[in-house]
Design a protein around this motif. Structure first.
Motif, PDB file in Angstrom:
ATOM      1  N   LEU A 101       3.521   0.002  -7.284  1.00 23.55           N
ATOM      2  CA  LEU A 101       2.686  -1.190  -7.364  1.00 23.55           C
ATOM      3  C   LEU A 101       1.629  -0.951  -8.428  1.00 23.55           C
ATOM      4  CD1 LEU A 101       1.635  -3.948  -6.311  1.00 23.55           C
ATOM      5  CD2 LEU A 101       0.285  -2.664  -4.645  1.00 23.55           C
ATOM      6  N   ILE A 102       1.515  -1.871  -9.373  1.00 27.07           N
ATOM      7  CA  ILE A 102       0.562  -1.737 -10.476  1.00 27.07           C
ATOM      8  C   ILE A 102      -0.550  -2.747 -10.267  1.00 27.07           C
ATOM      9  CG2 ILE A 102       0.245  -1.889 -12.958  1.00 27.07           C
ATOM     10  CD1 ILE A 102       3.703  -1.315 -11.640  1.00 27.07           C
ATOM     11  N   SER A 103      -1.774  -2.303 -10.386  1.00 28.94           N
ATOM     12  CA  SER A 103      -2.936  -3.167 -10.197  1.00 28.94           C
ATOM     13  C   SER A 103      -3.888  -2.985 -11.371  1.00 28.94           C
ATOM     14  CB  SER A 103      -3.656  -2.829  -8.889  1.00 28.94           C
ATOM     15  OG  SER A 103      -4.138  -1.495  -8.906  1.00 28.94           O
ATOM     16  N   GLY A 104      -4.451  -4.099 -11.826  1.00 27.35           N
ATOM     17  CA  GLY A 104      -5.447  -4.092 -12.886  1.00 27.35           C
ATOM     18  C   GLY A 104      -6.764  -4.610 -12.368  1.00 27.35           C
ATOM     19  N   SER A 105      -7.852  -4.027 -12.822  1.00 28.97           N
ATOM     20  CA  SER A 105      -9.160  -4.365 -12.267  1.00 28.97           C
ATOM     21  C   SER A 105     -10.171  -4.514 -13.380  1.00 28.97           C
ATOM     22  CB  SER A 105      -9.600  -3.280 -11.282  1.00 28.97           C
ATOM     23  OG  SER A 105     -10.931  -3.484 -10.876  1.00 28.97           O
ATOM     24  N   TRP A 106     -11.315  -5.113 -12.993  1.00 25.93           N
ATOM     25  CA  TRP A 106     -12.419  -5.253 -13.933  1.00 25.93           C
ATOM     26  C   TRP A 106     -13.192  -3.946 -14.116  1.00 25.93           C
ATOM     27  CZ3 TRP A 106     -14.999 -10.607 -12.435  1.00 25.93           C
ATOM     28  CH2 TRP A 106     -14.090 -11.619 -12.737  1.00 25.93           C
ATOM     29  N   ASP A 107     -12.783  -2.903 -13.415  1.00 29.65           N
ATOM     30  CA  ASP A 107     -13.423  -1.600 -13.624  1.00 29.65           C
ATOM     31  C   ASP A 107     -12.814  -0.830 -14.790  1.00 29.65           C
ATOM     32  OD1 ASP A 107     -10.986  -0.910 -12.644  1.00 29.65           O
ATOM     33  OD2 ASP A 107     -11.724   0.181 -10.892  1.00 29.65           O
ATOM     34  N   ARG A 108     -12.015  -1.526 -15.623  1.00 31.81           N
ATOM     35  CA  ARG A 108     -11.412  -0.985 -16.846  1.00 31.81           C
ATOM     36  C   ARG A 108     -10.339   0.056 -16.544  1.00 31.81           C
ATOM     37  NH1 ARG A 108     -16.383  -0.383 -21.246  1.00 31.81           N
ATOM     38  NH2 ARG A 108     -17.218  -2.498 -20.942  1.00 31.81           N
TER      39      ARG A 108
END
Length: 893
Positions: free
Chosen positions: A489-496
């Motif tokens: 599972l790949i997740s992208g966040s605003w924490d860069r």
């Protein structure tokens, strides 16, 4: 992979503003959708959007009585003349004013247009290849160099002309205006005729129309008053001694529509059947029979006012358009049933998803609705309204029968696309607004992320229970995606950071990938080996999923930036809000990546080289904010940009001056919008076949395809196609040309002769070069000939060649070729059954002959029969020997 995608259709928007027009046969309906026109085929249940576009929204359309020329006018008065059947643009012209009415004369020689208070009549340009065109050539060909020639101008009204109506003989026409009057005009000067004013209404006149015998005129005003006008003498005069000069148009009867707190907004009259259809501001429409004014039907079809109504030539189908909610309805009043009932999204789209089969597209929007669109027909199949707030994400399960959606109402829902119902609802322990969604390829696990919380929630689809909450991100989760092989599972966040989670391992570990800016979107390639990551600084990077290393990267700030809003103080090239991609997706083969953002551009990149392959402009509609590269200084006033000024208070009617909108609100209510919607692309997706992609835009759901455009017919304009010339062409061994000419003539005997005259060695060449417009007819003829003709092997060679060379096209356009494909399947199945039957009979006969007792001459005869049968079988021949016991028949092919 092919990159020459072209615009092919517009879904998600069925009506914006303006009038609706039926074709001459009444089977097709033309509707303005923003700055384009969509044609709805009501018989074949299909729709397509014409390829040309205006610079602003279309306000009026008119179709020539011949059915070829289509005239469309936008809000700024720019007109486009096009050919409806060929879908080509013929001419641009400016009428230099805001057009309020547009209609062709019944004879087709002129068209009248209402521009403010004046009326202009223009000569109709001739359609290419028509008789009028040939006549114009004889007159000197003036219309070729000046397609729009003004014939006459009429003035006299003191306010906007709202409706124009021609008489059946094209000699006179009526005009209805907001100055409370209607007027009668003549096209050419008539002896004894003077323009007549029909005054008596207390509010603006919305419609004026002739009866079938032109002895009666009906006028309808905004307050619901219907006046009947007839050419009569004074009411108190003696009929025997009346002077003919005293006769004039007088009101002979008055009728009223009693609708409290509702005004009449539109009306249409069908003269042959004396049918009057009226629409009101409360969404109600009524049907009356004139002149008795007897009510036939009354129905409420909308929650807002009805903007336009149109009646087809037979008087059976009524078309209604409501711009507030984007509704389009076609009602058959005799059977009281809907022929067409479509509605687009009220708010802007947020996300979309292709079904695994490619024949369905799911869209979700801020209005809380999920719509399922059929790519073949262009219609909405079903709408789900279970969510109570905006829907932010949607995704299909691998099998394509289950749809998952995430919403701001704090729920994730699963919908069954077979029974069309919501069968599972997933919620978090605390109230969250979910903004991202991912579904396991097996369809057993669903994950969602929120901008309010830093955790990722995972549920079981079977039980609906929360399985786990993945912690690790230090900022809101903006994007989620499962690897197609289900490994991570790949997740992208605003924490860069982008994290890769092993959710199905014994220990749930995550590998962070560090980036230089906030992550906006994450896409996974179909082979689960590469990631595409879009960040806030406009960078698009490609990472290896297994190694966790960056493989390539590109700077897309200059490619995606563009479009300046009226409130922007910087140029379009320097606006920070448009310099990043909010959505990115891979193509089916993984060689290209498609990206879009808050601008009017969609960019197609090569993954291996990082080169920009194509740059698609979503729209050029100036009615939307952000489509201009440079602002016009003439529109800048002392009070600010002209587009932001509220000119509503200058309206003459009280209900038009009232402001019912919420302060500062741009969406969420049905009030009037003061700020133009911004152009943006919140979602893009490739079809599973890779031959099309769709984009969720402010204009609607736009589909780009490599098969777009009109199919070329090489003999469309050839007048020398005759049966004799076809046979001569066949004798010269020009097999493809002869077959196409036979199809063009539509003669079954000639088609059969050309079809059977093609040598078996040239079948592949003919099928390969056959124009696609004749593919369906060739396949149909081959299927029927297989059933009726004894040439079994010959027909099977044709079918094999067609399916081998055009099989992909038949699969991509299943809706177009479904019927003929079933004919081929039925013919092949019948042949297969007969061959199996003959083979079984021959096998039993051979077994019988081989089991004959050995002795004397019988043994030698049996061996000879066996060898003969085996030899004929190897050569594919046929055995028909009456001397053989059992009457063996072996048909080869």
């Amino acid at each position: 992979m092919k990159t020459d995608f072209k615009f092919s259709n517009l879904l998600g928007t069925v009506y914006r503003k303006g009038n609706l027009v039926y074709t001459q046969d009444g089977t097709q309906l033309l509707s303005p959708v923003g700055n384009r026109v969509t044609v709805f085929d009501l018989v074949n249940n299909r729709s397509h959007t014409l390829p040309f576009a205006h610079r602003t929204n279309i306000c009026r359309i008119a179709l020539h009585p011949g059915g070829q020329l289509l005239l469309t006018v936008d809000e700024q008065g720019h007109a486009i003349l096009s050919h409806l059947q060929r879908k080509i643009l013929l001419y641009h012209f400016s009428l230099k004013g805001i057009v309020s009415s547009l209609v062709f004369s019944p004879g087709g020689t002129h068209f009248a247009v209402g521009i403010g208070r004046r009326i202009e009549v223009w000569k109709t340009p001739a359609a290419p290849g028509s008789r009028d065109d040939a006549a114009n050539d004889d007159e000197g060909g003036a219309l070729e160099f000046a397609p729009f020639v003004k014939y006459r101008q009429y003035v006299g009204h003191h306010d906007t002309v709202q409706n124009l109506e021609w008489s059946s003989d094209s000699r006179f026409f009526l005009s209805a205006s907001r100055d409370l009057t209607a007027r009668i005009w003549s096209l050419d000067p008539e002896e004894g005729f003077t323009p007549t004013v029909l005054a008596g209404h207390r509010t603006a006149v919305y419609s004026a129309c002739f009866s079938a015998d032109q002895e009666t005129i009906w006028t309808i005003s905004k307050d619901g008053a219907l006046f009947r006008w007839q050419y009569l003498p004074p009411p108190d005069s003696d009929p025997d001694t009346v002077d003919p000069e005293e006769e004039r148009w007088r009101i002979s009867d008055r009728h009223y529509f009693f609708q409290q707190d509702a005004n009449l907004t539109t009306a249409a009259f069908h003269a042959p059947s004396n049918l009057l259809v009226t629409g009101f501001s409360n969404g109600l429409f009524m049907i009356h029979d004139l002149p008795d004014f007897s009510e036939i039907h009354k129905l409420s079809i909308s929650a807002s006012n009805i903007d336009t109504v149109s009646i087809n030539n037979s008087g059976e189908w009524l078309a209604f358009g409501s711009s507030a909610l984007g509704q389009l309805l076609v009602w058959e009043w005799q059977s009281e049933s809907y022929i067409l009932k479509q509605q687009g999204h009220f708010d802007s789209l947020n996300a979309l998803s292709y079904s695994p089969s490619g024949d369905r597209i799911i869209t979700c929007a801020d209005d809380g609705k999920i719509k399922v669109w059929d790519t073949a027909s262009g219609f909405c199949i079903v709408t789900f309204t279970e969510h109570t707030s905006g829907v932010t994400a949607c995704e299909f399960a691998r099998r394509g029968n289950v749809l998952f959606t995430a919403s701001l109402d704090g729920s994730v829902r699963a919908f069954d696309l077979i029974r069309y119902r919501c069968f599972r609802t997933f919620t978090a322990p605390k109230r969250l607004s979910f903004s991202s969604l991912a579904v396991d390829p097996s369809g057993e696990v669903v994950a969602a992320g929120s901008l309010d919380d830093f955790d990722i929630h995972i549920w079981s689809v079977q039980t609906g229970q929360l399985l786990d909450q993945l912690s690790g991100h230090e900022g809101p989760v903006s994007s989620l995606a499962f690897a197609p092989n289900g490994s991570a599972l790949i997740s992208g966040s605003w924490d860069r950071t982008v994290r890769i989670w092993s959710v199905f391992a014994r220990t749930q570990t995550s590998e962070p990938l560090q980036l230089q800016a906030d992550v906006l979107c994450v896409g996974v390639r179909a082979d689960s080996k590469q990631l595409a990551i879009s960040t806030l600084d406009g960078q698009l990077t490609f990472w290896s999923l297994s190694k966790g290393t960056q493989e390539a990267g590109l700077d897309g700030r200059r490619d995606v930036s563009g479009g300046r809003k009226a409130t922007d103080r910087r140029t379009a090239a320097n606006i920070a809000g448009t310099k990043s991609f909010n959505t990115v997706t891979y193509s089916a083969d993984g060689s290209t990546a498609l990206a879009g953002g808050n601008s009017k551009y969609i960019c197609l990149y090569s993954v291996e080289t990082g080169v920009l392959l194509r740059k698609y402009t979503v729209t050029v509609n100036l009615s939307l904010s952000g489509t201009q590269e440079f602002l016009n200084s003439r529109l800048l006033t002392e009070a600010g940009p002209q587009g932001l000024l509220d000119e509503q208070g200058e309206a003459s009617d009280l209900e038009d001056r009232l402001d019912r909108s919420l302060p500062g609100s741009k969406r969420g209510d049905a009030a009037q919008r003061k700020v133009a919607p911004e152009v943006k692309v919140p979602g893009v997706a490739f079809s599973p076949t890779g031959r099309a992609f769709c984009a969720a835009t402010t204009e609607g759901l736009m589909i780009y395809s490599v098969d777009a455009g009109v199919q070329f017919d090489p003999f469309d304009l050839d007048v020398d196609v005759t049966p004799e010339s076809t046979l001569k062409t066949l004798a010269r061994r020009e097999y493809l040309k002869a077959l196409v000419m036979a199809f063009r003539l539509n003669d079954d005997r000639l088609v059969r002769r050309a079809y059977q005259g093609v040598p078996t060695g040239d079948v592949d060449l003919v099928v390969r070069d056959l124009p696609l417009v004749y593919l369906e007819r060739l396949l149909r003829h081959a299927a029927r000939d297989t059933d009726a003709s004894p040439h079994l092997e010959f027909n099977l060679l044709w079918l094999e060649s067609i399916l081998r060379q055009h099989g992909r096209l038949l699969k991509d356009k299943q809706g177009d070729y479904a019927e003929v494909t079933r004919l081929v399947q039925r013919a092949v199945a019948r042949i297969q059954g007969e061959i199996f039957k003959v083979a079984d009979e021959n096998a039993r006969t051979i077994d019988y002959l081989l089991n004959q007792p050995r002795g004397g001459g019988g043994d030698t005869k049996a061996v000879d029969v066996k060898m003969r049968l085996m030899d004929e079988g190897r050569r594919g021949g046929a055995v028909d020997d009456d001397s053989v016991t059992g009457n063996v028949v072996w048909e080869g092919f």
